[in-house]
Design a protein around this motif. Structure first.
Motif, mmCIF file in Angstrom:
data_model
loop_
_atom_site.group_PDB
_atom_site.id
_atom_site.type_symbol
_atom_site.label_atom_id
_atom_site.label_comp_id
_atom_site.label_asym_id
_atom_site.label_seq_id
_atom_site.Cartn_x
_atom_site.Cartn_y
_atom_site.Cartn_z
ATOM 1 N N TRP A 183 0.821 -1.204 0.000
ATOM 2 C CA TRP A 183 0.000 0.000 0.000
ATOM 3 C C TRP A 183 0.858 1.258 0.000
ATOM 4 O O TRP A 183 0.446 2.294 0.505
ATOM 5 C CB TRP A 183 -0.886 0.021 1.246
ATOM 6 C CG TRP A 183 -2.032 -0.928 1.164
ATOM 7 C CD1 TRP A 183 -2.486 -1.587 0.063
ATOM 8 C CD2 TRP A 183 -2.875 -1.338 2.229
ATOM 9 N NE1 TRP A 183 -3.561 -2.376 0.381
ATOM 10 C CE2 TRP A 183 -3.821 -2.248 1.699
ATOM 11 C CE3 TRP A 183 -2.937 -1.033 3.584
ATOM 12 C CZ2 TRP A 183 -4.814 -2.847 2.476
ATOM 13 C CZ3 TRP A 183 -3.909 -1.629 4.351
ATOM 14 C CH2 TRP A 183 -4.845 -2.507 3.802
ATOM 15 N N SER A 185 1.488 3.313 -2.212
ATOM 16 C CA SER A 185 0.918 4.436 -2.949
ATOM 17 C C SER A 185 -0.396 4.905 -2.349
ATOM 18 O O SER A 185 -0.954 5.908 -2.772
ATOM 19 C CB SER A 185 0.682 4.037 -4.412
ATOM 20 O OG SER A 185 -0.234 2.953 -4.485
ATOM 21 N N ALA A 186 -0.912 4.179 -1.354
ATOM 22 C CA ALA A 186 -2.190 4.551 -0.749
ATOM 23 C C ALA A 186 -1.974 5.507 0.421
ATOM 24 O O ALA A 186 -0.954 5.442 1.107
ATOM 25 C CB ALA A 186 -2.925 3.300 -0.266
ATOM 26 N N THR A 228 -11.629 0.940 -1.857
ATOM 27 C CA THR A 228 -11.022 0.390 -3.062
ATOM 28 C C THR A 228 -12.097 -0.199 -3.956
ATOM 29 O O THR A 228 -13.116 -0.700 -3.463
ATOM 30 C CB THR A 228 -9.991 -0.704 -2.724
ATOM 31 O OG1 THR A 228 -9.413 -1.215 -3.937
ATOM 32 C CG2 THR A 228 -10.636 -1.858 -1.970
ATOM 33 N N HIS A 234 -5.576 -0.247 -5.407
ATOM 34 C CA HIS A 234 -5.568 1.201 -5.227
ATOM 35 C C HIS A 234 -6.669 1.592 -4.239
ATOM 36 O O HIS A 234 -7.747 0.990 -4.228
ATOM 37 C CB HIS A 234 -5.792 1.922 -6.558
ATOM 38 C CG HIS A 234 -4.762 1.630 -7.594
ATOM 39 N ND1 HIS A 234 -4.912 0.628 -8.534
ATOM 40 C CD2 HIS A 234 -3.540 2.178 -7.826
ATOM 41 C CE1 HIS A 234 -3.843 0.577 -9.307
ATOM 42 N NE2 HIS A 234 -2.993 1.503 -8.897
ATOM 43 N N TRP A 235 -6.368 2.622 -3.420
ATOM 44 C CA TRP A 235 -7.313 3.077 -2.410
ATOM 45 C C TRP A 235 -7.471 4.594 -2.492
ATOM 46 O O TRP A 235 -6.547 5.306 -2.887
ATOM 47 C CB TRP A 235 -6.834 2.702 -1.008
ATOM 48 C CG TRP A 235 -6.813 1.222 -0.761
ATOM 49 C CD1 TRP A 235 -5.867 0.333 -1.174
ATOM 50 C CD2 TRP A 235 -7.793 0.474 -0.040
ATOM 51 N NE1 TRP A 235 -6.193 -0.929 -0.747
ATOM 52 C CE2 TRP A 235 -7.370 -0.877 -0.041
ATOM 53 C CE3 TRP A 235 -8.975 0.798 0.632
ATOM 54 C CZ2 TRP A 235 -8.096 -1.887 0.589
ATOM 55 C CZ3 TRP A 235 -9.700 -0.200 1.261
ATOM 56 C CH2 TRP A 235 -9.263 -1.529 1.233
ATOM 57 N N SER A 236 -8.629 5.080 -2.120
ATOM 58 C CA SER A 236 -8.869 6.512 -2.056
ATOM 59 C C SER A 236 -9.482 6.859 -0.702
ATOM 60 O O SER A 236 -10.150 6.029 -0.081
ATOM 61 C CB SER A 236 -9.807 6.969 -3.178
ATOM 62 O OG SER A 236 -11.063 6.302 -3.084
#
Length: 283
Positions: A183, A185-186, A228, A234-236
């Motif tokens: 994670w 990049s999260a 996700t 990918h997570w926001s």
């Protein structure tokens, strides 16, 4: 407080003046005459159907963590499994009426790692260990179906829970094999470090939510909710909350209460359970 409770139960004629207890009396460590004898103190419940479900509970003696089952909508629970001495059960999932997955950490304190997944696929008659995660401290578990599963966790802090939410383990064969997703990049920078409380919920193998809480204090805790739509790659950030001036929340998540549970029925309807904070709903 124990003496006061006893006096009230005996209807003694006493005047009691309390200036400042300097203690939290809502943690389940004190007795009460209103509490039924020998109950389990449930910490998590997962229903497979409207009638069949499973729960994690502290034993009546307080010496072990037990897994319980119900087949009458939760009106009664029956002991099915007791975790080994010193082992904490940190997650439970019920992808079907016959399957229950249990996530265990080998201790309650500093140095926890090597989390294990215990699974019963025969309705709870046997509980074999199906996988061990070396050097990993698990915090939350979700199985949206019998094949697809997700475990969130990371490094450990002084109280034995992940100090950073750094790894998501994923399985698509019922927990026999697992792969780790990074994670890096999260934006998993929970409101404060170390992380103290993780809840994870996937509604299918693609759509999932993660709720994490920061360092708690005096009934308050910063929180953040992430989502996700590609199986955890990918997570926001959905909403994040930090302690503001005078402890005022600056988001839809309150600072009051500690992270306990998360449950989404679909992409719009979801629930959050908070210790000392009640339940929240989103539509």
């Amino acid at each position: 407080m124990g003496c006061l409770s006893g006096m009230l139960e005996r209807s003694d004629d006493v005047l009691y003046v309390c200036y400042d207890t300097q203690a939290y009396m809502n943690r389940g460590v004190q007795r009460s005459g209103a509490t039924p004898p020998a109950p389990w103190r449930l910490t998590a419940v997962s229903m497979a159907t409207t009638k069949i479900g499973w729960a994690i509970g502290e034993s009546p003696s307080g010496t072990s963590v037990d897994v319980l089952s119900t087949d009458d909508r939760g009106r009664s629970f029956h002991l099915r499994y007791t975790a080994p001495s010193g082992v904490d059960v940190v997650g439970i999932a019920t992808p079907s009426a016959q399957d229950v997955d249990i996530l265990e950490n080998p201790c309650f304190s500093e140095g926890c790692g090597n989390s294990t997944l215990v699974e019963a696929s025969d309705g709870g008659n046997t509980f074999p260990t199906v996988h061990t995660f070396p050097g990993f401290s698990a915090g939350a578990l979700s199985f949206p179906d019998p094949k697809d599963g997700f475990i969130a966790g990371g490094k450990t802090s002084s109280n034995g829970v992940p100090s950073t939410v750094g790894t998501l383990y994923v399985t698509h064969d019922g927990g026999r094999t697992w792969s780790a997703l990074s994670w890096s990049s999260a934006p998993f920078d929970c409101p404060s470090e170390p992380v103290d409380g993780i809840a994870l919920q996937f509604t299918n193998r693609e759509d999932g939510w993660l709720l994490c809480g920061g360092q708690p204090g005096a009934g308050q805790q910063g929180k953040a909710l992430y989502r996700t739509t590609d199986g955890g790659v990918h997570w926001s950030t959905v909403v994040a909350d930090t302690f503001g001036q005078n402890g005022i929340s600056h988001s839809a998540l309150p600072v009051g209460g500690y992270v306990r549970s998360l449950f989404f029925v679909n992409q719009n309807l979801g629930y959050i359970g908070l210790d000392r904070g009640g339940f929240m709903i989103t539509r």
